[in-house]
Write an enzyme that holds these catalytic residues in place. Structure first.
Site, PDB file in Angstrom:
ATOM      1  N   HIS A  24       0.887  -1.225  -0.423  1.00  0.00           N
ATOM      2  CA  HIS A  24       0.014   0.277  -0.049  1.00  0.00           C
ATOM      3  C   HIS A  24       0.614   1.904   0.001  1.00  0.00           C
ATOM      4  O   HIS A  24       1.004   2.474   0.765  1.00  0.00           O
ATOM      5  CB  HIS A  24      -0.984   0.068   1.173  1.00  0.00           C
ATOM      6  CG  HIS A  24      -2.126  -0.942   0.732  1.00  0.00           C
ATOM      7  ND1 HIS A  24      -3.440  -0.265   2.120  1.00  0.00           N
ATOM      8  CD2 HIS A  24      -3.105  -0.887  -0.418  1.00  0.00           C
ATOM      9  CE1 HIS A  24      -3.765  -1.503   1.830  1.00  0.00           C
ATOM     10  NE2 HIS A  24      -3.887  -1.353   0.515  1.00  0.00           N
ATOM     11  N   HIS A  80     -12.224  -8.858  -6.842  1.00  0.00           N
ATOM     12  CA  HIS A  80     -11.792  -7.669  -5.337  1.00  0.00           C
ATOM     13  C   HIS A  80     -10.589  -7.431  -6.283  1.00  0.00           C
ATOM     14  O   HIS A  80      -9.957  -7.753  -7.201  1.00  0.00           O
ATOM     15  CB  HIS A  80     -11.240  -7.793  -4.404  1.00  0.00           C
ATOM     16  CG  HIS A  80     -10.812  -7.042  -3.736  1.00  0.00           C
ATOM     17  ND1 HIS A  80     -10.468  -5.545  -3.902  1.00  0.00           N
ATOM     18  CD2 HIS A  80      -9.451  -6.263  -2.826  1.00  0.00           C
ATOM     19  CE1 HIS A  80     -10.166  -4.348  -3.339  1.00  0.00           C
ATOM     20  NE2 HIS A  80      -9.221  -4.691  -2.896  1.00  0.00           N
ATOM     21  N   GLU A  82      -8.540  -4.914  -6.594  1.00  0.00           N
ATOM     22  CA  GLU A  82      -7.114  -4.560  -5.976  1.00  0.00           C
ATOM     23  C   GLU A  82      -6.041  -4.236  -6.529  1.00  0.00           C
ATOM     24  O   GLU A  82      -6.428  -5.680  -7.360  1.00  0.00           O
ATOM     25  CB  GLU A  82      -6.649  -3.675  -4.865  1.00  0.00           C
ATOM     26  CG  GLU A  82      -5.987  -3.043  -4.001  1.00  0.00           C
ATOM     27  CD  GLU A  82      -5.728  -2.460  -2.951  1.00  0.00           C
ATOM     28  OE1 GLU A  82      -6.175  -2.820  -1.922  1.00  0.00           O
ATOM     29  OE2 GLU A  82      -4.907  -1.895  -2.851  1.00  0.00           O
ATOM     30  N   ASP A  84      -3.104  -5.300  -6.233  1.00  0.00           N
ATOM     31  CA  ASP A  84      -2.893  -6.698  -5.861  1.00  0.00           C
ATOM     32  C   ASP A  84      -3.113  -7.957  -6.182  1.00  0.00           C
ATOM     33  O   ASP A  84      -2.271  -9.254  -6.172  1.00  0.00           O
ATOM     34  CB  ASP A  84      -1.895  -6.413  -4.404  1.00  0.00           C
ATOM     35  CG  ASP A  84      -3.309  -6.219  -3.264  1.00  0.00           C
ATOM     36  OD1 ASP A  84      -4.219  -5.958  -4.104  1.00  0.00           O
ATOM     37  OD2 ASP A  84      -3.525  -6.825  -2.414  1.00  0.00           O
ATOM     38  N   HIS A 146     -11.758  -5.730   1.063  1.00  0.00           N
ATOM     39  CA  HIS A 146     -11.315  -4.347   1.631  1.00  0.00           C
ATOM     40  C   HIS A 146     -12.094  -2.929   0.179  1.00  0.00           C
ATOM     41  O   HIS A 146     -11.825  -2.069   1.220  1.00  0.00           O
ATOM     42  CB  HIS A 146      -9.946  -4.490   1.516  1.00  0.00           C
ATOM     43  CG  HIS A 146      -9.223  -3.427   1.410  1.00  0.00           C
ATOM     44  ND1 HIS A 146      -8.721  -3.559   0.778  1.00  0.00           N
ATOM     45  CD2 HIS A 146      -8.742  -2.409   2.515  1.00  0.00           C
ATOM     46  CE1 HIS A 146      -7.625  -2.441   0.996  1.00  0.00           C
ATOM     47  NE2 HIS A 146      -7.281  -1.833   2.244  1.00  0.00           N
ATOM     48  N   ASP A 165      -9.353  -9.738   0.909  1.00  0.00           N
ATOM     49  CA  ASP A 165      -8.595  -9.926   1.818  1.00  0.00           C
ATOM     50  C   ASP A 165      -9.386  -9.720   3.284  1.00  0.00           C
ATOM     51  O   ASP A 165      -7.766  -9.822   4.032  1.00  0.00           O
ATOM     52  CB  ASP A 165      -8.542  -8.182   1.584  1.00  0.00           C
ATOM     53  CG  ASP A 165      -7.741  -7.531   1.003  1.00  0.00           C
ATOM     54  OD1 ASP A 165      -7.002  -7.928   0.096  1.00  0.00           O
ATOM     55  OD2 ASP A 165      -7.728  -6.321   0.085  1.00  0.00           O
ATOM     56  N   TYR A 193      -2.351  -7.209  10.170  1.00  0.00           N
ATOM     57  CA  TYR A 193      -3.171  -7.328   8.544  1.00  0.00           C
ATOM     58  C   TYR A 193      -4.433  -6.698   8.698  1.00  0.00           C
ATOM     59  O   TYR A 193      -4.946  -5.806   8.307  1.00  0.00           O
ATOM     60  CB  TYR A 193      -2.917  -8.537   8.114  1.00  0.00           C
ATOM     61  CG  TYR A 193      -3.883  -8.555   6.586  1.00  0.00           C
ATOM     62  CD1 TYR A 193      -3.072  -8.615   6.409  1.00  0.00           C
ATOM     63  CD2 TYR A 193      -5.550  -8.544   6.848  1.00  0.00           C
ATOM     64  CE1 TYR A 193      -3.591  -8.213   4.897  1.00  0.00           C
ATOM     65  CE2 TYR A 193      -6.365  -8.373   5.852  1.00  0.00           C
ATOM     66  CZ  TYR A 193      -5.357  -8.198   4.389  1.00  0.00           C
ATOM     67  OH  TYR A 193      -6.225  -8.474   3.688  1.00  0.00           O
ATOM     68  N   HIS A 226      -4.188 -13.562   0.984  1.00  0.00           N
ATOM     69  CA  HIS A 226      -3.177 -12.815   1.542  1.00  0.00           C
ATOM     70  C   HIS A 226      -2.345 -13.727   2.640  1.00  0.00           C
ATOM     71  O   HIS A 226      -3.453 -13.933   3.393  1.00  0.00           O
ATOM     72  CB  HIS A 226      -2.514 -11.529   2.055  1.00  0.00           C
ATOM     73  CG  HIS A 226      -3.083 -10.705   1.215  1.00  0.00           C
ATOM     74  ND1 HIS A 226      -2.212 -10.162  -0.100  1.00  0.00           N
ATOM     75  CD2 HIS A 226      -4.037  -9.484   0.856  1.00  0.00           C
ATOM     76  CE1 HIS A 226      -2.253  -9.209  -0.736  1.00  0.00           C
ATOM     77  NE2 HIS A 226      -3.587  -8.433  -0.424  1.00  0.00           N
TER      78      HIS A 226
HETATM   79 FE1  FEO Z   1      -7.756  -4.922  -1.198  1.00  0.00          FE
HETATM   80 FE2  FEO Z   1      -5.013  -7.092  -1.258  1.00  0.00          FE
HETATM   81  O1  FEO Z   1      -5.891  -5.763  -1.353  1.00  0.00           O
END
Ligand code: FEO
Length: 396
Positions: A24, A80, A82, A84, A146, A165, A193, A226
């Site tokens: 991030h 999601h 994002e 990543d 997220h 996430d 996290y 993750h």
């Molecule tokens: Fe909200 Fe792991 O991205």
């Protein structure tokens, strides 16, 4: 890392970014690296759940290829967007251009904005499901876990919740499951996290946890995007998420300060001595020597927050100023605080601290001293720490 089997027909095909130390942007120090998890289900329809970060496409497609030819992927589920998780999506789509893609409507518009492609998209929402053979995938909207586009995917056949996430940790290892590593370290990373990724969304997380509980899902695995997969300790992490999202706290105190000529440091040390005299747990953080993401991890469930800064040019010092601006984004509730600091001739820092974060904590009995604290003023610091510790200790 090569693909790994979770159970018959379900594979982890994501990648490990062993040495990523800043996630991030520079908001989150990931001292144990980052994984970008994705999952492959082999059934009548071959289904890919999520992708990985841009730059890892080759390794990701090789992982898939070790199980099945990627061009045979029939379905891509995007939980999601994002980057990543979606960075490799355009490359995956080139390999299997006819795959049907499922995700929320917000995910589709987000992917189009990021990459200009969304594939053969079907928008889904909670209550909708997709039969992929003997398995049926159920979709659960989880906005702000997220991002607004986020969803979970549940497979009742395998009892797997693909939680993206949710329930993640930034922890790299050659292992697959949380019970294969030192659980204390894993738990510390799960807390860090939550603090850094989900704390700002506590209210939504709490209500989603209630909604998901009402679904009475049988869950043998929580497979996040993750870190490691939960096949044990599932009730542990669920209870932790209920606890953190409800703003519950331990009777412990974070003392966070920045000092110029060590006067504020001397005050901080006396304050923590006072706290210690009441046997209340506390940690002293020099904000210039600790990463902000580690400090907020401790503060996530600390009832007491104390802040100190010297005054410099009519302001608090710059590193703690940055830290407090970062902290106020977490929208904490129910904390108790006081501020302290040394000054030369004007002494604005204490009020600056209060003004910056009075929306997330309550200040009482802040104080400041001129130049170097005298023995009497150091005794006052000790007594302030002691009486604050008593307040925290006696809190219902
Ligand atoms: Fe909200 Fe792991 O991205």
């Amino acid at each position: 890392m090569a693909a790994k089997i979770i159970k018959d027909g379900v594979y982890a095909v994501g990648v490990v970014d062993w040495n990523e130390r800043h996630f991030h942007g520079h908001t989150y120090v990931t001292k144990r690296g980052v994984t970008y998890n994705a999952y492959l289900i082999i059934d009548e329809k071959i289904t890919l759940i999520d992708t990985v970060r841009k730059g890892f496409e080759k390794e990701f497609l090789e992982n898939i290829r070790s199980i099945v030819d990627p061009s045979k992927i029939d379905i891509i589920v995007i939980n999601h967007i994002e980057p990543d998780h979606s960075g490799a999506f355009p490359e995956v789509l080139k390999v299997c251009p006819n795959a049907k893609v499922y995700g929320t409507e917000k995910a589709r518009s987000g992917l189009l904005k990021y990459y200009g492609v969304s594939g053969n998209w079907t928008a889904v929402k909670s209550g909708q499901s997709l039969k992929v053979g003997k398995r049926t995938l159920e979709f659960i909207d989880v906005p702000m876990v997220h991002w607004p586009d986020s969803m979970f995917t549940y497979c009742a056949y395998d009892k797997v919740l693909f939680s993206n996430d949710g329930f993640g940790q930034h922890y790299t290892t050659n292992k697959l499951f949380v019970d294969e590593v030192d659980f204390d370290v894993l738990a510390e990373e799960a807390q860090k996290y939550y603090a850094n990724i989900l704390w700002p969304f506590n209210m939504l997380v709490a209500s989603l946890l209630v909604s998901i509980s009402k679904l009475n899902l049988a869950i043998d695995f929580i497979a996040p995007s993750h870190g490691l997969i939960w096949r044990k300790h599932i009730s542990y992490i669920m209870e932790k998420y209920f606890y953190w999202s409800a703003h519950k706290c331990k009777k412990r105190i974070a003392v966070v300060y920045e000092t110029m000529w060590d006067s504020t440091k001397k005050m901080a040390q006396k304050i923590i001595e006072g706290i210690t005299s009441e046997d209340v747990e506390a940690v002293l953080f020099d904000v210039t020597k600790n990463d902000r993401s580690d400090i907020v991890s401790y503060m996530l469930d600390a009832k007491g927050w104390i802040f100190g800064s010297s005054t410099h040019d009519g302001e608090m010092l710059p590193v703690i100023a940055g830290f407090l601006h970062f902290l106020k984004g977490f929208k904490a509730k129910g904390r108790k605080s006081f501020a302290f600091g040394s000054y030369g001739w004007s002494g604005e820092a204490v009020k600056n601290i209060e003004d910056t974060i009075s929306n997330i904590t309550t200040f009482d009995s802040s104080f400041k001293v001129v130049f170097n604290p005298t023995e009497g003023e150091l005794s006052k610091c000790f007594e302030a720490g002691k009486s604050f510790a008593l307040k925290i200790k006696n809190e219902e």
